[in-house]
Design a protein around this motif. Structure first.
Motif, PDB file in Angstrom:
ATOM      1  N   ALA A 113     -10.135  -1.058  -1.837  1.00 33.69           N
ATOM      2  CA  ALA A 113     -10.018   0.247  -2.487  1.00 33.69           C
ATOM      3  C   ALA A 113      -8.562   0.668  -2.664  1.00 33.69           C
ATOM      4  O   ALA A 113      -8.258   1.475  -3.551  1.00 33.69           O
ATOM      5  N   THR A 114      -7.668   0.119  -1.852  1.00 35.41           N
ATOM      6  CA  THR A 114      -6.253   0.449  -2.043  1.00 35.41           C
ATOM      7  C   THR A 114      -5.710  -0.162  -3.334  1.00 35.41           C
ATOM      8  O   THR A 114      -4.665   0.260  -3.817  1.00 35.41           O
ATOM      9  N   ARG A 120     -11.775   3.185  -4.828  1.00 33.49           N
ATOM     10  CA  ARG A 120     -11.191   4.153  -3.897  1.00 33.49           C
ATOM     11  C   ARG A 120     -11.857   5.517  -4.045  1.00 33.49           C
ATOM     12  O   ARG A 120     -12.201   6.166  -3.064  1.00 33.49           O
TER      13      ARG A 120
END
Length: 191
Positions: A113-114, A120
Motif C-alpha cells: 500500500a505504500t 493504501r
C-alpha cells in the motif's frame, strides 16, 4: 468474470498464502493458480487485474482474521473487567498465531500500500473502520477504559504481533502470555 463464490474464496485463500510466502511481488495470477491447484488462467477469470486481486484479497484477509462468534460469546460471559480484556488479547494472539499466513499477508498488503495509492486508500479505510468498530465495541460492552485505552492497546498489540510473527526468537514464545498480561495491566485501567 466467473461467479463461483467457493472458487473465488479458494483463490483468495491461495493469494493470501502466496503473499505470506513470497510477498506482493510474488503475487501473480499464475502463482495463485498453482497455490490453489487449479488450471492456469483460473485466477484471471475471477479477477480482472492484479489490483482487483489485491483489493479482494485484502478484504478476505480481514474476514479470515475475524473472531469466532462462539468463542467471543463464551469469553463475554465474564465480568467486564481487565481480566476479560486480557482474555480477549490472548484470544487475539491465538487467532493470529493460528492464521499466521493471514496476518503476514496483511503485513505484505500494508507494505504494498505504500507503493499503490488506491490500495493504501482501501486499507486505510478498512483499518480505520475496524479500529473505530473495536473502540465502539469496547465502549458498548462496558470494558474498562475509553477510546485512548483501545488505541494504545491496539498499537501495543500490533507491535507484539509483528515481533511474534516475524522474529519470534526476539521475545521467545514462552514469555508471550506474560507479555500480554503486562501490556493489558499497564494500559487498561483496573476498574
Amino acid at each position: 468474470m466467473a461467479q463461483n463464490p467457493a472458487r473465488r474464496t479458494a483463490l483468495a485463500d491461495a493469494a493470501i498464502e502466496v503473499l505470506a510466502r513470497e510477498g506482493a511481488r510474488g503475487l501473480t495470477f499464475r502463482a495463485v493458480d498453482v497455490q490453489a491447484g487449479v488450471p492456469n488462467g483460473t485466477a484471471s477469470n475471477y479477477f480482472a487485474n492484479r489490483d482487483q486481486l489485491l483489493h479482494q484479497t485484502a478484504g478476505h484477509i480481514h474476514q479470515r482474521l475475524t473472531p469466532d462468534p462462539a468463542i467471543l460469546a463464551e469469553l463475554l460471559r465474564a465480568p467486564r473487567d481487565r481480566a476479560l480484556v486480557t482474555a480477549l488479547m490472548h484470544d487475539l494472539i491465538r487467532r493470529i498465531s493460528a492464521d499466521r499466513a493471514g496476518y503476514l499477508a496483511m503485513l505484505e498488503m500494508r507494505l504494498e500500500a505504500t507503493r499503490r495509492p488506491e490500495l493504501r486508500a482501501q486499507l486505510t479505510g478498512t483499518i480505520r473502520d475496524e479500529l473505530e468498530a473495536n473502540i465502539a465495541y469496547h465502549l458498548d460492552e462496558g470494558l474498562p477504559g475509553g477510546r485512548e485505552t483501545v488505541v494504545v492497546l491496539y498499537l501495543a498489540m500490533t507491535g507484539l504481533i509483528l515481533e511474534h510473527l516475524t522474529l519470534p526468537e526476539v521475545l521467545g514464545a514462552d514469555g508471550l502470555p506474560a507479555l500480554i498480561d503486562t501490556i493489558v495491566e499497564r494500559i487498561v485501567p483496573a476498574g
